[in-house]
Motif scaffolding. Structure first.
Motif, PDB file in Angstrom:
ATOM      1  N   ASP A  74     -14.291  69.213  60.448  1.00 35.59           N
ATOM      2  CA  ASP A  74     -13.902  69.038  59.046  1.00 35.59           C
ATOM      3  C   ASP A  74     -12.392  68.833  58.918  1.00 35.59           C
ATOM      4  O   ASP A  74     -11.931  68.024  58.114  1.00 35.59           O
ATOM      5  N   ILE A  75     -11.627  69.576  59.712  1.00 33.84           N
ATOM      6  CA  ILE A  75     -10.167  69.419  59.700  1.00 33.84           C
ATOM      7  C   ILE A  75      -9.796  68.023  60.179  1.00 33.84           C
ATOM      8  O   ILE A  75      -8.961  67.346  59.573  1.00 33.84           O
ATOM      9  N   GLU A  76     -10.450  67.573  61.237  1.00 32.56           N
ATOM     10  CA  GLU A  76     -10.194  66.220  61.758  1.00 32.56           C
ATOM     11  C   GLU A  76     -10.604  65.145  60.760  1.00 32.56           C
ATOM     12  O   GLU A  76      -9.898  64.159  60.579  1.00 32.56           O
ATOM     13  N   ALA A  77     -11.756  65.343  60.121  1.00 33.45           N
ATOM     14  CA  ALA A  77     -12.272  64.348  59.180  1.00 33.45           C
ATOM     15  C   ALA A  77     -11.308  64.104  58.023  1.00 33.45           C
ATOM     16  O   ALA A  77     -11.257  63.004  57.477  1.00 33.45           O
ATOM     17  N   GLN A  78     -10.534  65.114  57.677  1.00 33.05           N
ATOM     18  CA  GLN A  78      -9.564  64.953  56.596  1.00 33.05           C
ATOM     19  C   GLN A  78      -8.207  64.487  57.118  1.00 33.05           C
ATOM     20  O   GLN A  78      -7.219  64.496  56.386  1.00 33.05           O
ATOM     21  N   GLN A  79      -8.194  64.080  58.383  1.00 36.20           N
ATOM     22  CA  GLN A  79      -7.006  63.515  59.022  1.00 36.20           C
ATOM     23  C   GLN A  79      -5.791  64.450  58.890  1.00 36.20           C
ATOM     24  O   GLN A  79      -4.688  64.013  58.569  1.00 36.20           O
ATOM     25  N   LEU A  80      -6.023  65.724  59.195  1.00 35.09           N
ATOM     26  CA  LEU A  80      -4.959  66.720  59.091  1.00 35.09           C
ATOM     27  C   LEU A  80      -4.292  66.997  60.436  1.00 35.09           C
ATOM     28  O   LEU A  80      -3.391  67.821  60.516  1.00 35.09           O
ATOM     29  N   LEU A  81      -4.764  66.297  61.474  1.00 33.91           N
ATOM     30  CA  LEU A  81      -4.185  66.451  62.807  1.00 33.91           C
ATOM     31  C   LEU A  81      -3.719  65.087  63.314  1.00 33.91           C
ATOM     32  O   LEU A  81      -4.317  64.064  62.982  1.00 33.91           O
ATOM     33  N   PRO A  82      -2.674  65.073  64.132  1.00 35.04           N
ATOM     34  CA  PRO A  82      -2.195  63.793  64.652  1.00 35.04           C
ATOM     35  C   PRO A  82      -3.173  63.179  65.657  1.00 35.04           C
ATOM     36  O   PRO A  82      -4.016  63.884  66.232  1.00 35.04           O
ATOM     37  N   GLU A  83      -3.055  61.899  65.856  1.00 36.17           N
ATOM     38  CA  GLU A  83      -3.872  61.180  66.853  1.00 36.17           C
ATOM     39  C   GLU A  83      -3.607  61.745  68.243  1.00 36.17           C
ATOM     40  O   GLU A  83      -2.519  62.234  68.528  1.00 36.17           O
ATOM     41  N   GLY A  84      -4.598  61.662  69.084  1.00 39.91           N
ATOM     42  CA  GLY A  84      -4.415  62.000  70.489  1.00 39.91           C
ATOM     43  C   GLY A  84      -4.578  63.469  70.847  1.00 39.91           C
ATOM     44  O   GLY A  84      -4.351  63.835  71.995  1.00 39.91           O
TER      45      GLY A  84
END
Length: 159
Positions: A37-47
């Motif tokens: 869910d955190i990733e889906a909201q693009q709250l973390l940088p790529e990679g």
């Protein structure tokens, strides 16, 4: 009569006080889903990479006997402070142990970035270690409040 009114008032206030102190019960949380869910909201940088059991033991010194599940994303690039690690402790005793280990990792990240990259140092400084029931989280992200909110919603079954 005065004593009855006073006793009733004391009981009423005590009940209100205890009711206000009630804690929310955590749900059976799927930690991988919360990280998703955190990733889906693009709250973390790529990679960012998935945390595995070897990383959990190497970076945090958390042993498999201390947890029942974990999930996380770590950044192996030394110039970024972002890190999301969620652990469900095996029991109440393990909660404090894991919390202490997460706090050590947090302090280590803070010390490593101090004087290196000011923006990342501030991001880490705004991060935190949270405990909700048997769930312990180390959360460091650009949008810290939103990541904290997603974690709490996930462990309380409010997704």
């Amino acid at each position: 009569m005065k004593k009855i009114v006073m006793c009733t008032l004391v009981l009423l206030l005590t009940g209100m006080f205890l009711g206000g102190c009630a804690t929310k019960e955590t749900a059976e949380a799927d930690l991988a889903q919360i990280v998703g869910d955190i990733e889906a909201q693009q709250l973390l940088p790529e990679g960012m990479e998935d945390l595995n059991a070897a990383d959990l033991e190497k970076l945090y010194n958390i042993k498999s006997s201390e947890y029942s599940q974990f999930a996380g994303k770590i950044n192996n690039v030394g110039i970024l402070g972002d890190e999301v690690v969620l652990v469900e402790a095996a029991d109440k005793a393990a909660v404090e142990t894991i919390k202490g280990k997460m706090e050590q990792r947090y302090q280590s990240k803070l010390n490593q970035m101090d004087g290196y990259i000011p923006e990342e140092y501030e991001k880490i400084k705004n991060g935190n270690v949270l405990v909700e029931g048997n769930y312990v989280a180390l959360l460091v992200a650009e949008n810290q409040d939103k990541v904290n909110e997603i974690f709490k919603a996930g462990v309380f079954g409010e997704r």
